[in-house]
Design an enzyme around this catalytic site. Structure first.
Site, PDB file in Angstrom:
ATOM      1  N   LEU A  58       0.839  -1.202   0.000  1.00  0.00           N
ATOM      2  CA  LEU A  58       0.000   0.000   0.000  1.00  0.00           C
ATOM      3  C   LEU A  58       0.877   1.257   0.000  1.00  0.00           C
ATOM      4  CD1 LEU A  58      -2.877  -1.075   2.379  1.00  0.00           C
ATOM      5  CD2 LEU A  58      -3.017  -0.604  -0.056  1.00  0.00           C
ATOM      6  N   GLU A  60       1.146   3.620  -3.114  1.00  0.00           N
ATOM      7  CA  GLU A  60       0.809   3.852  -4.515  1.00  0.00           C
ATOM      8  C   GLU A  60       1.777   4.799  -5.210  1.00  0.00           C
ATOM      9  OE1 GLU A  60      -1.272   3.858  -2.005  1.00  0.00           O
ATOM     10  OE2 GLU A  60      -2.905   2.462  -2.443  1.00  0.00           O
ATOM     11  N   GLN A  82      -7.500  -1.135  -7.697  1.00  0.00           N
ATOM     12  CA  GLN A  82      -8.845  -1.688  -7.563  1.00  0.00           C
ATOM     13  C   GLN A  82      -9.920  -0.613  -7.475  1.00  0.00           C
ATOM     14  OE1 GLN A  82      -9.824  -5.079  -5.395  1.00  0.00           O
ATOM     15  NE2 GLN A  82      -7.758  -5.949  -5.360  1.00  0.00           N
ATOM     16  N   HIS A 129     -15.342   4.897  -2.976  1.00  0.00           N
ATOM     17  CA  HIS A 129     -15.020   3.786  -3.872  1.00  0.00           C
ATOM     18  C   HIS A 129     -15.939   3.766  -5.095  1.00  0.00           C
ATOM     19  CE1 HIS A 129     -13.109   2.504  -0.150  1.00  0.00           C
ATOM     20  NE2 HIS A 129     -12.433   1.606  -0.834  1.00  0.00           N
TER      21      HIS A 129
END
Length: 243
Positions: A58, A60, A82, A129
């Site tokens: 994690l 990025e 994702q 999300h």
């Protein structure tokens, strides 16, 4: 011609590019997981090994720098997020490094990377999300931004993106992964990253759309056409940059 789902078309494009070009590798959070990023990376690690199909920590921003560096050393990396929101943590590397490198070096070095992002509404997703942030990236010089709307384009545009010499953001509408089965050739083919598609013919009105809104607009055009006798043309942009 056989019909396959949107997610299967993306998987097949990635598989074929990895089979034909040993410099292609894929990395991302959950890429080797049993779910395979909604089915788009299923079985790739078993087929190509851990050196070419890698999970991602994690971090990025860091990993985007890694793939940019790898591309400058002869590789063609694919990075998968994702959710499109996760890419915001790597915006500096995307916007200030990958997108600019070709121009800062007078065209002497290309950055052939593909950053795949799951985008938009889906099933049971929270507010962080489910956003559609494609217009942000569409305003950045040096980036190509692609969003397919059906299985044929998903495969052809992804292969074109992987083979392209420039950084390409490949946006995958979450709502389309399981929604449709469409005709897709088994072999290698590409769809140009600069050409629109007529999703529906018509002469009275034109609707321009992209991604998950293409089937919505096509259905709306069908209903209005039947009810009012109008011929409505629906144009699928395919790529937001170049427009």
């Amino acid at each position: 011609m056989r019909k396959i789902k949107f997610s299967k078309a993306i998987l097949e494009a990635t598989d074929q590019c990895m089979a034909s070009d040993p410099t292609v590798f894929i990395i991302g959070l959950g890429v080797p997981d049993p779910g395979g990023v909604f089915g788009t990376t299923l079985g790739l690690q078993k087929k190509y090994g851990k050196d070419r199909v890698m999970d991602m920590p994690l971090s990025e921003n860091c990993i985007t720098g890694v793939i940019t560096g790898a591309s400058l050393n002869g590789y063609r990396p694919i990075l998968t997020h994702q959710r499109v929101e996760f890419s915001l943590l790597s915006i500096d590397q995307i916007v200030n490094q990958a997108a600019k490198w070709y121009y800062m070096n007078a065209g002497q070095q290309n950055v052939p990377i593909v950053i795949k992002m799951v985008i938009g509404r889906g099933w049971g997703q929270g507010s962080q999300h489910a956003q559609s942030l494609e217009s942000w990236f569409g305003h950045i010089p040096g980036l190509k931004v692609v969003m397919p709307s059906h299985s044929y384009d998903a495969k052809g545009l992804l292969i074109a993106a992987i083979e392209d010499p420039d950084p390409v953001l490949f946006l995958e509408p979450k709502a389309l992964y399981r929604a449709f089965r469409e005709e897709v050739p088994e072999g290698h083919y590409t769809v140009p990253l600069s050409r629109t598609r007529n999703a529906r013919e018509g002469k009275d009105l034109v609707i321009y759309c992209w991604g998950a809104m293409v089937p919505v607009c096509t259905e709306a055009a069908d209903r209005v056409g039947e009810g009012r006798g109008k011929q409505i043309r629906v144009v699928d942009l395919r790529t937001l940059m170049p427009l």
